[in-house]
Write an enzyme that holds these catalytic residues in place. Structure first.
Site, mmCIF file in Angstrom:
data_model
loop_
_atom_site.group_PDB
_atom_site.id
_atom_site.type_symbol
_atom_site.label_atom_id
_atom_site.label_comp_id
_atom_site.label_asym_id
_atom_site.label_seq_id
_atom_site.Cartn_x
_atom_site.Cartn_y
_atom_site.Cartn_z
ATOM 1 N N TYR A 146 0.919 -1.233 -0.114
ATOM 2 C CA TYR A 146 0.029 -0.309 -0.126
ATOM 3 C C TYR A 146 0.866 1.230 -0.118
ATOM 4 O O TYR A 146 0.373 2.297 -0.652
ATOM 5 C CB TYR A 146 -0.977 0.134 1.140
ATOM 6 C CG TYR A 146 -2.146 -0.759 1.101
ATOM 7 C CD1 TYR A 146 -2.413 -2.091 0.915
ATOM 8 C CD2 TYR A 146 -3.295 -0.023 1.302
ATOM 9 C CE1 TYR A 146 -3.499 -2.777 1.019
ATOM 10 C CE2 TYR A 146 -4.578 -0.516 1.116
ATOM 11 C CZ TYR A 146 -4.627 -1.850 0.916
ATOM 12 O OH TYR A 146 -5.981 -2.488 1.039
ATOM 13 N N LYS A 176 2.825 -15.266 2.578
ATOM 14 C CA LYS A 176 3.073 -15.837 1.383
ATOM 15 C C LYS A 176 4.622 -16.089 1.174
ATOM 16 O O LYS A 176 5.125 -15.707 0.044
ATOM 17 C CB LYS A 176 2.669 -15.053 0.195
ATOM 18 C CG LYS A 176 2.785 -15.689 -1.146
ATOM 19 C CD LYS A 176 1.377 -16.816 -1.625
ATOM 20 C CE LYS A 176 1.846 -17.748 -2.890
ATOM 21 N NZ LYS A 176 0.810 -18.778 -2.964
ATOM 22 N N ASP A 206 -3.063 -18.111 0.297
ATOM 23 C CA ASP A 206 -4.053 -18.621 -0.429
ATOM 24 C C ASP A 206 -4.857 -20.057 0.044
ATOM 25 O O ASP A 206 -5.886 -20.015 0.089
ATOM 26 C CB ASP A 206 -3.397 -19.392 -1.789
ATOM 27 C CG ASP A 206 -2.177 -20.184 -1.572
ATOM 28 O OD1 ASP A 206 -1.536 -20.215 -0.425
ATOM 29 O OD2 ASP A 206 -1.602 -21.026 -2.366
ATOM 30 N N ASP A 224 -6.587 -6.735 4.100
ATOM 31 C CA ASP A 224 -7.959 -6.151 3.325
ATOM 32 C C ASP A 224 -8.442 -7.238 2.673
ATOM 33 O O ASP A 224 -9.724 -7.255 2.798
ATOM 34 C CB ASP A 224 -7.035 -5.229 2.338
ATOM 35 C CG ASP A 224 -8.136 -4.652 1.509
ATOM 36 O OD1 ASP A 224 -9.112 -4.105 2.192
ATOM 37 O OD2 ASP A 224 -7.966 -4.466 0.230
ATOM 38 N N ASP A 260 -12.520 -9.012 4.182
ATOM 39 C CA ASP A 260 -13.928 -8.803 3.232
ATOM 40 C C ASP A 260 -14.415 -10.266 3.113
ATOM 41 O O ASP A 260 -15.388 -10.405 3.538
ATOM 42 C CB ASP A 260 -13.427 -8.362 1.989
ATOM 43 C CG ASP A 260 -13.824 -6.871 1.862
ATOM 44 O OD1 ASP A 260 -13.395 -6.245 2.900
ATOM 45 O OD2 ASP A 260 -14.182 -6.297 0.849
HETATM 46 C C1 IPM Z 1 -10.376 -0.934 3.679
HETATM 47 C C2 IPM Z 1 -10.831 -0.651 2.601
HETATM 48 C C3 IPM Z 1 -9.590 0.365 2.027
HETATM 49 C C4 IPM Z 1 -8.249 -0.439 2.177
HETATM 50 C C5 IPM Z 1 -9.757 1.274 1.060
HETATM 51 C C6 IPM Z 1 -10.766 1.890 1.136
HETATM 52 C C7 IPM Z 1 -8.551 1.968 0.609
HETATM 53 O O1 IPM Z 1 -10.856 -1.508 1.471
HETATM 54 O O2 IPM Z 1 -10.269 -0.453 4.777
HETATM 55 O O3 IPM Z 1 -10.401 -2.306 3.971
HETATM 56 O O4 IPM Z 1 -7.950 -0.990 1.173
HETATM 57 O O5 IPM Z 1 -7.196 -0.683 3.256
HETATM 58 MG MG MG Z 2 -10.935 -3.307 2.328
#
Ligand code: IPM
Ligand code: MG
Length: 367
Positions: A143, A188, A221, A245, A249
């Site tokens: 990042y 990884k 993975d 990240d 999700d």
């Molecule tokens: C999160 C989001 C952020 C990230 C974006 C909005 C930059 O996806 O907080 O998980 O990738 O960290």
């Molecule tokens: Mg995110």
């Protein structure tokens, strides 16, 4: 009861549903303030697309100054298609703020309640009772490494230093000691040099400082697979920025709705933390009173606990949320019919009930 105190909270509503969900959490905090005799002073500042529209800058300097001086920061969400292709991106605001505030540890807890297990896309017997927390490193990795771009080539550099890995590893191990005592470190290491360093440092910190915590290493993975096959096996998941990240999700769907999940981003002890729901700006439902406010309300509870040291206040919000979820007082993402404001009012009613019961020394079954 501690002496009444004023807490300075910077609110960054941001984009899409951000203003609605932060307003809902502020309403809940104000009620907490009344019950427990604290004062929360909220000051709104610009970030993301809203800041680009107003100033051209996704992170105006005044926003950074205000956040650094606050006791804590509550954020809604940033981003949306409106700003695609523009010179600046809303997400730059959030990334810049994480860096400026030194928020290296992103905590994303998930508990799957029995009453909502049927909303999960996975079978009840796989998800019921899941109780895990992701420790995502937040200010390093791909990042923040150097980025280059020419007409036919682009690069993103992934960099980690030993101290960056040590501090997030310690935070994860310390938390594991207070939970079920297990850390799964995700990398990884079969491909990436940063991951080999990650594994080495985590292994050393474990051996030197936390030998009684169980440590296992997993490749990202196969971890993605295990998380939907046997999520109940995990306690603390420790990983770097990009893997965290993606995996967080994935994990967010286990509990039925991403709209329920809070997060805390923390820096060195004593510095202000930033608290935000995991979900994004959801531009498709923005301004329609449809967003689930629970992720932001639970983020406010994390703020009370981690930045303000108000454990009882945090726990009463969590108890009120658990009560409204059990009662089915929920927004459409969970199959309910309540709007954002009505869902927040349901939590406030739950808080009143808990407060009333506590005042009369009545033990409520869910409090
Ligand atoms: C999160 C989001 C952020 C990230 C974006 C909005 C930059 O996806 O907080 O998980 O990738 O960290
Ligand atoms: Mg995110």
């Amino acid at each position: 009861m501690p002496a009444p105190r004023t807490y300075e909270i910077v609110v960054l509503p941001g984009d899409g549903v951000g203003p609605e969900v932060t307003a809902a959490a502020q309403a809940v905090l104000s009620v907490i303030g009344d019950f427990f005799e604290h004062k929360f002073r909220f000051r709104e500042h610009l970030i993301g697309g809203a800041a680009i529209d107003a100033t051209g800058d996704p992170l105006p300097p005044e926003t950074v100054t205000a956040c650094l001086a606050a006791d804590a920061v509550l954020l809604g969400a940033v981003g949306g298609p409106k700003w695609d292709g523009g010179a600046r991106r809303p997400e730059e605001g959030l990334l810049g703020l994480r860096k400026a505030m030194g928020l290296f540890a992103n905590l994303r807890p998930l508990q799957v309640s029995p009453v909502l297990a049927h909303r999960s896309p996975l079978k009840r017997e796989i998800v019921e009772g899941v109780d895990l927390i992701v420790f995502r490193e937040l200010t390093g990795g791909i990042y923040f490494g150097e980025k280059t771009r020419t007409a036919d080539r682009a690069t993103d550099l992934c960099v980690y230093t030993v101290p960056e890995i040590e501090r997030i590893a310690r935070a994860a191990f310390r938390t594991a000691q207070l939970r079920r005592g297990k850390v799964t470190s995700v990398d990884k290491a079969n491909v990436m040099e940063t991951s080999r360093l990650w594994r080495e440092v985590v292994t050393r910190i474990h051996a030197e400082e936390f030998p009684r915590v169980e440590l296992e290493h997993a490749l990202v993975d196969s971890m993605a697979m295990h998380l939907i096959r046997k999520p109940r096996e995990y306690d603390v998941i420790l990983t770097e920025n990009m893997f965290g990240d993606i995996l967080s999700d994935e994990i967010s769907v286990l509990g039925g709705s991403i709209g329920l999940l809070p997060s805390a981003s923390l820096g060195e002890a004593g510095s202000p933390g930033l608290f935000e729901p995991i979900h994004g700006s959801a531009p498709d439902i923005a301004g329609q009173d449809k967003a689930n406010p629970v992720g932001t309300i639970l983020s406010a509870a994390l703020m009370l606990r981690h930045s303000l040291g108000l454990e009882e206040e945090a726990a009463s919000i969590e108890a009120a949320v658990a009560a409204v979820l059990s009662a089915g007082a929920v927004t459409p993402d969970l199959g309910g019919t309540l709007g954002t404001r009505a869902a927040a009012n349901a939590v406030i009613d739950g808080l009143r009930a808990i407060h009333w019961a506590a005042a009369h020394r009545i033990q409520m079954h869910w409090a």
